[in-house]
Design an enzyme around this catalytic site. Sequence first.
Site, mmCIF file in Angstrom:
data_model
loop_
_atom_site.group_PDB
_atom_site.id
_atom_site.type_symbol
_atom_site.label_atom_id
_atom_site.label_comp_id
_atom_site.label_asym_id
_atom_site.label_seq_id
_atom_site.Cartn_x
_atom_site.Cartn_y
_atom_site.Cartn_z
ATOM 1 N N GLY A 90 16.514 -11.724 -43.391
ATOM 2 C CA GLY A 90 15.973 -12.453 -42.251
ATOM 3 C C GLY A 90 15.661 -13.877 -42.670
ATOM 4 O O GLY A 90 15.454 -14.143 -43.854
ATOM 5 N N GLN A 142 12.033 -22.189 -42.453
ATOM 6 C CA GLN A 142 12.272 -21.994 -43.891
ATOM 7 C C GLN A 142 13.330 -22.948 -44.438
ATOM 8 O O GLN A 142 13.406 -23.151 -45.644
ATOM 9 C CB GLN A 142 12.681 -20.547 -44.180
ATOM 10 N N CYS A 193 10.197 -12.377 -49.383
ATOM 11 C CA CYS A 193 10.468 -13.535 -48.526
ATOM 12 C C CYS A 193 11.215 -14.569 -49.354
ATOM 13 O O CYS A 193 10.844 -14.830 -50.505
ATOM 14 C CB CYS A 193 9.147 -14.106 -48.026
ATOM 15 N N LEU A 194 12.262 -15.151 -48.774
ATOM 16 C CA LEU A 194 13.029 -16.156 -49.518
ATOM 17 C C LEU A 194 12.186 -17.388 -49.829
ATOM 18 O O LEU A 194 12.522 -18.167 -50.717
ATOM 19 C CB LEU A 194 14.290 -16.554 -48.734
ATOM 20 N N HIS A 206 7.976 -10.262 -39.325
ATOM 21 C CA HIS A 206 7.895 -11.193 -40.460
ATOM 22 C C HIS A 206 8.396 -12.584 -40.048
ATOM 23 O O HIS A 206 7.751 -13.595 -40.332
ATOM 24 C CB HIS A 206 8.732 -10.609 -41.613
ATOM 25 N N GLU A 207 9.534 -12.613 -39.340
ATOM 26 C CA GLU A 207 10.128 -13.913 -38.963
ATOM 27 C C GLU A 207 9.321 -14.594 -37.862
ATOM 28 O O GLU A 207 9.180 -15.819 -37.872
ATOM 29 C CB GLU A 207 11.594 -13.740 -38.542
ATOM 30 N N HIS A 215 6.556 -16.416 -39.324
ATOM 31 C CA HIS A 215 6.954 -17.730 -39.861
ATOM 32 C C HIS A 215 6.855 -18.810 -38.780
ATOM 33 O O HIS A 215 6.466 -19.944 -39.054
ATOM 34 C CB HIS A 215 8.407 -17.703 -40.358
HETATM 35 ZN ZN LIG Z 1 9.933 -14.869 -44.953
#
Ligand SMILES: [Zn+2]
Length: 166
Positions: free
Chosen positions: A46, A51, A91-92, A133-134, A137
């Site tokens: 995701g 990000q 998470c990236l 999660h997204e 963000h």
């Molecule tokens: Zn993330």
Amino acid sequence: MSERTVRQTGDEILRKQSKDVSELTDRLKELIVDMKDTMKIHGGCGLAAVQVGVLKKIIICAPEEDKEPVVLINPEIISSSSETEEDSEGCLSVDGYRGQVVRPKSIVVKAKDENMNDMEFDAEGFFARIICHEVDHLNGVLYTDKVVPGTLKDVNEEESTKEEIE
Ligand SMILES: [Zn+2]
């Protein structure tokens, strides 16, 4: 492939509120393509536009590795099950860590698709977890804010081994 730089925790942009998308311009379409490439390169499931440094309400979710990611524009979670589930998340933007997070088991989502058509659907399990999660963000929230205390673990060594295999 066009990779964009993934912002890392500590970068202030990750704490900012993303804005609604009113029109899908060519620039935003290009952003979505780049987001898909970037997510794939980093092996994520995701990614939110913030990000890669763009404060727009665009997320992509790939609950199944081999399938094309789902693009959600202006996503909103309109209801969440009271039943919850605890599972591991990474998470990236928090490279090299994983931790346990409690999320609703199922949610109802309202969003626009890649053609700006309205949609509403139910999501559960891993797919629901990615969307939660997204969407966090988009509100400047990271999973590390809600991680079950004591479960955040450095998995850097494990991750780099995985990259070598790929
Ligand atoms: Zn993330």
